[in-house]
Design a protein around this motif. Structure first.
Motif, PDB file in Angstrom:
ATOM      1  N   CYS A 180     -44.234  29.799  78.182  1.00 14.15           N
ATOM      2  CA  CYS A 180     -45.267  29.243  79.281  1.00 14.15           C
ATOM      3  C   CYS A 180     -46.760  29.838  77.962  1.00 14.15           C
ATOM      4  N   ALA A 218     -46.004  25.632  81.061  1.00 15.98           N
ATOM      5  CA  ALA A 218     -46.462  26.583  81.921  1.00 15.98           C
ATOM      6  C   ALA A 218     -44.971  26.540  82.581  1.00 15.98           C
ATOM      7  N   CYS A 219     -45.118  27.962  83.041  1.00 16.87           N
ATOM      8  CA  CYS A 219     -43.865  28.316  83.677  1.00 16.87           C
ATOM      9  C   CYS A 219     -43.813  27.965  85.368  1.00 16.87           C
ATOM     10  N   LEU A 231     -40.012  25.877  82.819  1.00 14.63           N
ATOM     11  CA  LEU A 231     -40.644  25.363  81.858  1.00 14.63           C
ATOM     12  C   LEU A 231     -41.826  23.647  82.994  1.00 14.63           C
TER      13      LEU A 231
END
Ligand SMILES: [Zn+2]
Length: 169
Positions: free
Chosen positions: A84, A115-116, A93
Motif C-alpha cells: 500500500c 492501496a490497501c 490490496l
C-alpha cells in the motif's frame, strides 16, 4: 533451475528475454553475440560443452516498436512492490486513483497506486492531502528495464551492468 537469457539490441537496449535453448540457436546462426555468461554454469550437448549465455546482443539492429510495460493490476502491484503506497500494508490490496476519477483523475501510471482496502476506504473521493494520507513514492511509468532489473536482482546479477543505464528512462 534454468536461467533466462537477456537479449539486447545493437544499441544495447533490452529487447527480450529468451530461454537458453533459443539463445544457443541464435548464437549458432550468428544472429547474436554473447556479451556475458553465467559463472559456474555451462551448456552441455552430447559432444561438447560451452559457456552458458547470460546476455546476448543482436548482430544487426532491429527496429522494434516501443513495447512499454502493460498497465494492468499485476504490473501496478509489481511496480509498487506489493505494498500500500499510503501505509505499507501488504494485505487486501486494491488500486487507488490518487486524483479521484470524479475530480478528473485519469487511469494511467502516474495517477494509479497500490492501496490497501482500509486506506482506499479512508481516502474515498478525496485527494491524499484532504484524506490526511501521504504517498510513499510518486507514481511513475516503469520501463521494461525496470522490471527486468527486478528479476535480475533475484536471478541474474549478470544482467545488471547492462540494465543500469536504462532503468531511469
Ligand atoms: Zn494502506
Amino acid at each position: 533451475m534454468e536461467k533466462r537469457v537477456l537479449v539486447l539490441n545493437l544499441d544495447h537496449s533490452p529487447v527480450a528475454v529468451v530461454t537458453v535453448q533459443k539463445a544457443i540457436v541464435l548464437l549458432h546462426l550468428d544472429k547474436v553475440s554473447c556479451l556475458s555468461a553465467y559463472e559456474f554454469l555451462e551448456v552441455r550437448t552430447v559432444s561438447k560443452s560451452f559457456d552458458y549465455p547470460a546476455v546476448i546482443c543482436l548482430n544487426n539492429y532491429k527496429s522494434i516498436p516501443y513495447r512499454g510495460v502493460l498497465l494492468n493490476r499485476n504490473n501496478l502491484f509489481r511496480r509498487d512492490k506489493g505494498e500500500c503506497q499510503y501505509c505499507g500494508s501488504k494485505k487486501q490490496l486494491t488500486i487507488d486513483h490518487v486524483i479521484p476519477r470524479s475530480k478528473g483523475g485519469k487511469s494511467n501510471w502516474t495517477n494509479l497506486v497500490t492501496a490497501c482496502h482500509r486506506c482506499n476506504v479512508v481516502k474515498g473521493d478525496k485527494s491524499p492531502e484532504q484524506a490526511g494520507l501521504r504517498l510513499a513514492n510518486l507514481p511513475f511509468k516503469p520501463s521494461l528495464a525496470y522490471f527486468l532489473a527486478e528479476y535480475a536482482e533475484r536471478q541474474a546479477s549478470e544482467w545488471l551492468p547492462f540494465l543500469e543505464s536504462k532503468i531511469a528512462q
